[in-house]
Motif scaffolding. Structure first.
Motif, PDB file in Angstrom:
ATOM      1  N   VAL A  86       0.734  -1.305   0.051  1.00 23.05           N
ATOM      2  CA  VAL A  86      -0.087   0.128   0.142  1.00 23.05           C
ATOM      3  C   VAL A  86       0.875   1.261   0.042  1.00 23.05           C
ATOM      4  O   VAL A  86       1.635   1.575   0.909  1.00 23.05           O
ATOM      5  N   GLU A  87       0.791   1.831  -1.207  1.00 23.03           N
ATOM      6  CA  GLU A  87       1.495   3.360  -1.271  1.00 23.03           C
ATOM      7  C   GLU A  87       0.796   4.550  -0.604  1.00 23.03           C
ATOM      8  O   GLU A  87      -0.414   4.425  -0.533  1.00 23.03           O
ATOM      9  N   SER A  88       1.681   5.424  -0.169  1.00 22.53           N
ATOM     10  CA  SER A  88       1.027   6.641   0.301  1.00 22.53           C
ATOM     11  C   SER A  88       2.054   7.703   0.122  1.00 22.53           C
ATOM     12  O   SER A  88       3.107   7.382  -0.155  1.00 22.53           O
ATOM     13  N   GLY A  89       1.676   9.080   0.316  1.00 16.81           N
ATOM     14  CA  GLY A  89       2.481  10.055   0.306  1.00 16.81           C
ATOM     15  C   GLY A  89       2.476  11.008  -0.830  1.00 16.81           C
ATOM     16  O   GLY A  89       3.077  11.885  -1.074  1.00 16.81           O
ATOM     17  N   GLY A  90       1.402  10.596  -1.697  1.00 15.85           N
ATOM     18  CA  GLY A  90       1.699  11.232  -3.274  1.00 15.85           C
ATOM     19  C   GLY A  90       0.664  12.568  -2.975  1.00 15.85           C
ATOM     20  O   GLY A  90       0.226  12.858  -1.996  1.00 15.85           O
ATOM     21  N   GLY A  91       0.961  13.589  -3.949  1.00 16.85           N
ATOM     22  CA  GLY A  91       0.239  14.682  -3.746  1.00 16.85           C
ATOM     23  C   GLY A  91       0.565  15.502  -4.779  1.00 16.85           C
ATOM     24  O   GLY A  91       1.310  15.378  -5.753  1.00 16.85           O
ATOM     25  N   LEU A  92       0.206  16.874  -4.793  1.00 15.13           N
ATOM     26  CA  LEU A  92       0.726  17.895  -5.745  1.00 15.13           C
ATOM     27  C   LEU A  92       1.651  19.021  -4.973  1.00 15.13           C
ATOM     28  O   LEU A  92       1.601  19.378  -3.765  1.00 15.13           O
ATOM     29  N   VAL A  93       2.598  19.223  -6.023  1.00 18.11           N
ATOM     30  CA  VAL A  93       3.839  19.709  -5.260  1.00 18.11           C
ATOM     31  C   VAL A  93       4.352  20.588  -6.305  1.00 18.11           C
ATOM     32  O   VAL A  93       4.242  20.494  -7.505  1.00 18.11           O
ATOM     33  N   PRO A  94       5.074  21.900  -6.133  1.00 14.81           N
ATOM     34  CA  PRO A  94       5.276  22.969  -7.123  1.00 14.81           C
ATOM     35  C   PRO A  94       6.624  22.303  -7.520  1.00 14.81           C
ATOM     36  O   PRO A  94       7.389  21.584  -6.683  1.00 14.81           O
ATOM     37  N   ALA A  95       7.101  22.661  -8.820  1.00 15.42           N
ATOM     38  CA  ALA A  95       8.425  22.193  -9.025  1.00 15.42           C
ATOM     39  C   ALA A  95       9.611  22.728  -8.177  1.00 15.42           C
ATOM     40  O   ALA A  95       9.524  23.756  -7.478  1.00 15.42           O
ATOM     41  N   MET A 155      11.700  12.174  -2.873  1.00 16.78           N
ATOM     42  CA  MET A 155      11.753  12.748  -3.788  1.00 16.78           C
ATOM     43  C   MET A 155      12.078  14.244  -3.711  1.00 16.78           C
ATOM     44  O   MET A 155      11.441  14.940  -3.305  1.00 16.78           O
ATOM     45  N   ASN A 156      13.258  14.688  -4.087  1.00 19.21           N
ATOM     46  CA  ASN A 156      13.596  16.185  -3.911  1.00 19.21           C
ATOM     47  C   ASN A 156      14.006  16.775  -5.365  1.00 19.21           C
ATOM     48  O   ASN A 156      13.956  16.243  -6.445  1.00 19.21           O
ATOM     49  N   SER A 157      13.804  18.104  -5.521  1.00 16.36           N
ATOM     50  CA  SER A 157      14.040  18.831  -6.754  1.00 16.36           C
ATOM     51  C   SER A 157      13.201  18.233  -7.840  1.00 16.36           C
ATOM     52  O   SER A 157      13.549  18.179  -8.973  1.00 16.36           O
ATOM     53  N   LEU A 158      11.833  18.100  -7.410  1.00 19.40           N
ATOM     54  CA  LEU A 158      10.883  17.652  -8.431  1.00 19.40           C
ATOM     55  C   LEU A 158      10.849  18.303  -9.759  1.00 19.40           C
ATOM     56  O   LEU A 158      10.697  19.813  -9.430  1.00 19.40           O
ATOM     57  N   LYS A 159      10.299  17.929 -10.886  1.00 24.20           N
ATOM     58  CA  LYS A 159      10.226  18.384 -12.074  1.00 24.20           C
ATOM     59  C   LYS A 159       9.042  18.210 -12.445  1.00 24.20           C
ATOM     60  O   LYS A 159       8.297  16.954 -12.261  1.00 24.20           O
ATOM     61  N   PRO A 160       8.134  18.958 -13.222  1.00 27.82           N
ATOM     62  CA  PRO A 160       7.037  18.465 -13.939  1.00 27.82           C
ATOM     63  C   PRO A 160       7.128  17.071 -14.776  1.00 27.82           C
ATOM     64  O   PRO A 160       5.965  16.555 -14.474  1.00 27.82           O
ATOM     65  N   TYR A 166       4.582  -8.535  -6.991  1.00 20.75           N
ATOM     66  CA  TYR A 166       3.647  -8.046  -6.243  1.00 20.75           C
ATOM     67  C   TYR A 166       3.636  -6.623  -6.360  1.00 20.75           C
ATOM     68  O   TYR A 166       4.749  -5.819  -6.495  1.00 20.75           O
ATOM     69  N   TRP A 167       2.510  -5.862  -6.572  1.00 25.09           N
ATOM     70  CA  TRP A 167       2.241  -4.499  -6.816  1.00 25.09           C
ATOM     71  C   TRP A 167       1.499  -3.708  -6.032  1.00 25.09           C
ATOM     72  O   TRP A 167       0.531  -4.504  -5.706  1.00 25.09           O
ATOM     73  N   GLY A 168       1.590  -2.541  -5.747  1.00 23.87           N
ATOM     74  CA  GLY A 168       0.504  -1.720  -4.959  1.00 23.87           C
ATOM     75  C   GLY A 168      -0.316  -1.171  -6.101  1.00 23.87           C
ATOM     76  O   GLY A 168      -0.321  -1.374  -7.107  1.00 23.87           O
ATOM     77  N   GLN A 169      -1.350  -0.305  -5.409  1.00 28.08           N
ATOM     78  CA  GLN A 169      -2.086   0.336  -6.349  1.00 28.08           C
ATOM     79  C   GLN A 169      -1.837   1.747  -7.159  1.00 28.08           C
ATOM     80  O   GLN A 169      -2.496   1.995  -7.918  1.00 28.08           O
ATOM     81  N   GLY A 170      -0.709   2.213  -6.218  1.00 27.61           N
ATOM     82  CA  GLY A 170      -0.198   3.279  -6.973  1.00 27.61           C
ATOM     83  C   GLY A 170      -0.766   4.543  -6.314  1.00 27.61           C
ATOM     84  O   GLY A 170      -1.736   4.522  -5.535  1.00 27.61           O
ATOM     85  N   THR A 171       0.336   5.587  -6.560  1.00 22.93           N
ATOM     86  CA  THR A 171      -0.097   6.874  -5.500  1.00 22.93           C
ATOM     87  C   THR A 171       0.241   8.021  -6.415  1.00 22.93           C
ATOM     88  O   THR A 171       1.350   7.915  -7.163  1.00 22.93           O
ATOM     89  N   GLN A 172      -0.529   9.035  -6.661  1.00 20.59           N
ATOM     90  CA  GLN A 172      -0.351  10.104  -7.796  1.00 20.59           C
ATOM     91  C   GLN A 172       0.600  11.103  -7.123  1.00 20.59           C
ATOM     92  O   GLN A 172       0.374  11.428  -6.233  1.00 20.59           O
ATOM     93  N   VAL A 173       1.593  11.444  -8.082  1.00 24.91           N
ATOM     94  CA  VAL A 173       2.390  12.387  -7.695  1.00 24.91           C
ATOM     95  C   VAL A 173       2.055  13.440  -8.773  1.00 24.91           C
ATOM     96  O   VAL A 173       2.296  13.058 -10.286  1.00 24.91           O
ATOM     97  N   THR A 174       1.680  14.708  -8.591  1.00 35.40           N
ATOM     98  CA  THR A 174       1.627  15.833  -9.688  1.00 35.40           C
ATOM     99  C   THR A 174       2.655  16.945  -9.202  1.00 35.40           C
ATOM    100  O   THR A 174       2.547  17.455  -8.348  1.00 35.40           O
ATOM    101  N   VAL A 175       3.609  17.362 -10.238  1.00 37.61           N
ATOM    102  CA  VAL A 175       4.437  18.504 -10.033  1.00 37.61           C
ATOM    103  C   VAL A 175       3.968  19.492 -10.937  1.00 37.61           C
ATOM    104  O   VAL A 175       3.794  19.414 -12.153  1.00 37.61           O
ATOM    105  N   SER A 176       3.689  20.765 -10.400  1.00 46.52           N
ATOM    106  CA  SER A 176       3.268  21.775 -11.143  1.00 46.52           C
ATOM    107  C   SER A 176       4.259  22.695 -11.561  1.00 46.52           C
ATOM    108  O   SER A 176       5.428  22.827 -10.921  1.00 46.52           O
ATOM    109  N   SER A 177       4.408  23.428 -12.517  1.00 43.82           N
ATOM    110  CA  SER A 177       5.411  24.144 -13.244  1.00 43.82           C
ATOM    111  C   SER A 177       5.253  25.587 -12.679  1.00 43.82           C
ATOM    112  O   SER A 177       4.168  26.005 -12.352  1.00 43.82           O
TER     113      SER A 177
END
Length: 123
Positions: free
Chosen positions: A5-14, A83-88, A112-123
């Motif tokens: 089970v993954e967690s911690g994804g979200g929306l983050v600026p570049a 994850m640091n210095s994230l890019k779009p 074996y695989w988890g269901q995934g977590t969305q990471v969105t990096v805004s520019s």
């Protein structure tokens, strides 16, 4: 059998940071190679990082090297992806995966695989 089970994804600026976690069920977590993969819209799933069962060996995709760090805590049955210095272009669904003992970065080798977590990096 391992459930992930993954967690911690979200929306983050570049330029920002996120830490993904992957919690695993089962008593034999410490015997599994763990990997992180990602899939961007319209693209194939790709390898991001892997860590051996002991944590002694790690491997990264060239696109994330020096920006991402994979680690594990076998006492907590958890693998992390800092994850640091994230890019779009890091925007994707991130999956963790497990493979019993065998050291591999090949997607098809992970059972074996988890269901995934969305990471969105805004520019």
């Amino acid at each position: 059998q391992v459930q992930l089970v993954e967690s911690g994804g979200g929306l983050v600026p570049a330029g920002g940071s996120l830490r993904l976690s992957c919690a695993a069920s089962g008593r034999t977590f410490s015997t599994y190679t763990m990997g992180w993969f990602r899939q961007a819209p319209g693209k194939e799933r790709e390898f991001v990082a892997a860590i051996s069962w002991s944590g002694d060996s790690t491997r990264y995709a060239d696109s994330v090297k020096a920006r991402f760090t994979i680690s594990r805590d076998n006492a907590k049955n958890t693998v992390y992806l800092q994850m640091n210095s994230l890019k779009p272009e890091d925007t994707a669904v991130y999956f963790c995966a497990a493979r019993f003992r065998t050291w591999t970065t090949s997607e098809e080798m992970y059972r074996y695989w988890g269901q995934g977590t969305q990471v969105t990096v805004s520019s």
